[in-house]
Design a protein around this motif. Structure first.
Motif, mmCIF file in Angstrom:
data_model
loop_
_atom_site.group_PDB
_atom_site.id
_atom_site.type_symbol
_atom_site.label_atom_id
_atom_site.label_comp_id
_atom_site.label_asym_id
_atom_site.label_seq_id
_atom_site.Cartn_x
_atom_site.Cartn_y
_atom_site.Cartn_z
ATOM 1 N N ASP A 73 0.844 -1.200 0.000
ATOM 2 C CA ASP A 73 0.000 0.000 0.000
ATOM 3 C C ASP A 73 0.879 1.250 0.000
ATOM 4 O O ASP A 73 1.537 1.567 0.983
ATOM 5 C CB ASP A 73 -0.923 -0.008 1.222
ATOM 6 N N LEU A 74 0.873 1.951 -1.116
ATOM 7 C CA LEU A 74 1.738 3.125 -1.270
ATOM 8 C C LEU A 74 1.330 4.277 -0.363
ATOM 9 O O LEU A 74 2.184 5.047 0.084
ATOM 10 C CB LEU A 74 1.746 3.575 -2.737
ATOM 11 N N GLU A 75 0.046 4.419 -0.090
ATOM 12 C CA GLU A 75 -0.420 5.506 0.773
ATOM 13 C C GLU A 75 0.085 5.312 2.209
ATOM 14 O O GLU A 75 0.511 6.263 2.858
ATOM 15 C CB GLU A 75 -1.947 5.582 0.732
ATOM 16 N N ILE A 76 0.033 4.072 2.693
ATOM 17 C CA ILE A 76 0.549 3.789 4.034
ATOM 18 C C ILE A 76 2.042 4.094 4.080
ATOM 19 O O ILE A 76 2.530 4.746 5.011
ATOM 20 C CB ILE A 76 0.281 2.326 4.439
ATOM 21 N N LYS A 77 2.782 3.636 3.057
ATOM 22 C CA LYS A 77 4.225 3.873 3.010
ATOM 23 C C LYS A 77 4.536 5.368 2.991
ATOM 24 O O LYS A 77 5.448 5.826 3.676
ATOM 25 C CB LYS A 77 4.845 3.192 1.789
ATOM 26 N N ALA A 78 3.775 6.124 2.207
ATOM 27 C CA ALA A 78 4.012 7.567 2.095
ATOM 28 C C ALA A 78 3.748 8.267 3.426
ATOM 29 O O ALA A 78 4.534 9.124 3.854
ATOM 30 C CB ALA A 78 3.141 8.158 0.990
ATOM 31 N N ASN A 79 2.649 7.919 4.080
ATOM 32 C CA ASN A 79 2.332 8.554 5.359
ATOM 33 C C ASN A 79 3.355 8.197 6.427
ATOM 34 O O ASN A 79 3.768 9.047 7.211
ATOM 35 C CB ASN A 79 0.926 8.171 5.817
ATOM 36 N N ARG A 80 3.781 6.937 6.451
ATOM 37 C CA ARG A 80 4.793 6.529 7.426
ATOM 38 C C ARG A 80 6.081 7.314 7.207
ATOM 39 O O ARG A 80 6.686 7.814 8.157
ATOM 40 C CB ARG A 80 5.067 5.035 7.330
ATOM 41 N N ALA A 81 6.506 7.451 5.953
ATOM 42 C CA ALA A 81 7.729 8.198 5.645
ATOM 43 C C ALA A 81 7.590 9.660 6.062
ATOM 44 O O ALA A 81 8.513 10.243 6.634
ATOM 45 C CB ALA A 81 8.039 8.095 4.152
ATOM 46 N N TYR A 82 6.419 10.240 5.811
ATOM 47 C CA TYR A 82 6.176 11.633 6.195
ATOM 48 C C TYR A 82 6.298 11.813 7.709
ATOM 49 O O TYR A 82 6.958 12.740 8.184
ATOM 50 C CB TYR A 82 4.786 12.071 5.717
ATOM 51 N N VAL A 83 5.685 10.919 8.459
ATOM 52 C CA VAL A 83 5.712 11.010 9.914
ATOM 53 C C VAL A 83 7.134 10.772 10.442
ATOM 54 O O VAL A 83 7.590 11.457 11.347
ATOM 55 C CB VAL A 83 4.707 10.029 10.559
ATOM 56 N N GLN A 84 7.839 9.807 9.851
ATOM 57 C CA GLN A 84 9.222 9.554 10.284
ATOM 58 C C GLN A 84 10.103 10.773 10.011
ATOM 59 O O GLN A 84 10.938 11.127 10.828
ATOM 60 C CB GLN A 84 9.776 8.312 9.569
ATOM 61 N N ASN A 85 9.884 11.426 8.879
ATOM 62 C CA ASN A 85 10.653 12.638 8.577
ATOM 63 C C ASN A 85 10.295 13.760 9.529
ATOM 64 O O ASN A 85 11.163 14.543 9.923
ATOM 65 C CB ASN A 85 10.433 13.069 7.130
#
Length: 89
Positions: A73-85
């Motif tokens: 799921d690309l949306e989950i991956k994108a949100n996780r990366a955003y939060v980690q950043n």
């Protein structure tokens, strides 16, 4: 518990989330999990709600749980990366 009740709680959580009632939304989605229903969407929603409550650690935890069930799921991956950043900044 019926699948219908779990669906109802999921939908209630979504409505509470839209109304920015994040703690209440999390409670509904956790009730769905306690009923034995697990999905990437539920964990993803919980992660998003925790992010809005400024609980970044819980948010990342639930994104990881979501990815276990929906690894592509690309949306989950994108949100996780955003939060980690955001955590790094």
């Amino acid at each position: 518990m019926s699948q219908g009740q779990a669906d109802n709680w999921f939908d209630q959580g979504n409505q509470l989330y839209k109304n920015q009632q994040y703690k209440e939304a999390i409670m509904r989605w956790e009730a769905v999990l306690e009923s034995g229903v697990h999905s990437g969407a539920i964990y993803y929603n919980i992660a998003n709600a925790y992010y809005y409550l400024d609980d970044v650690a819980s948010s990342i935890y639930y994104y990881e749980k979501a990815l276990e069930l929906a690894p592509d799921d690309l949306e989950i991956k994108a949100n996780r990366a955003y939060v980690q950043n955001a955590l790094i900044d």
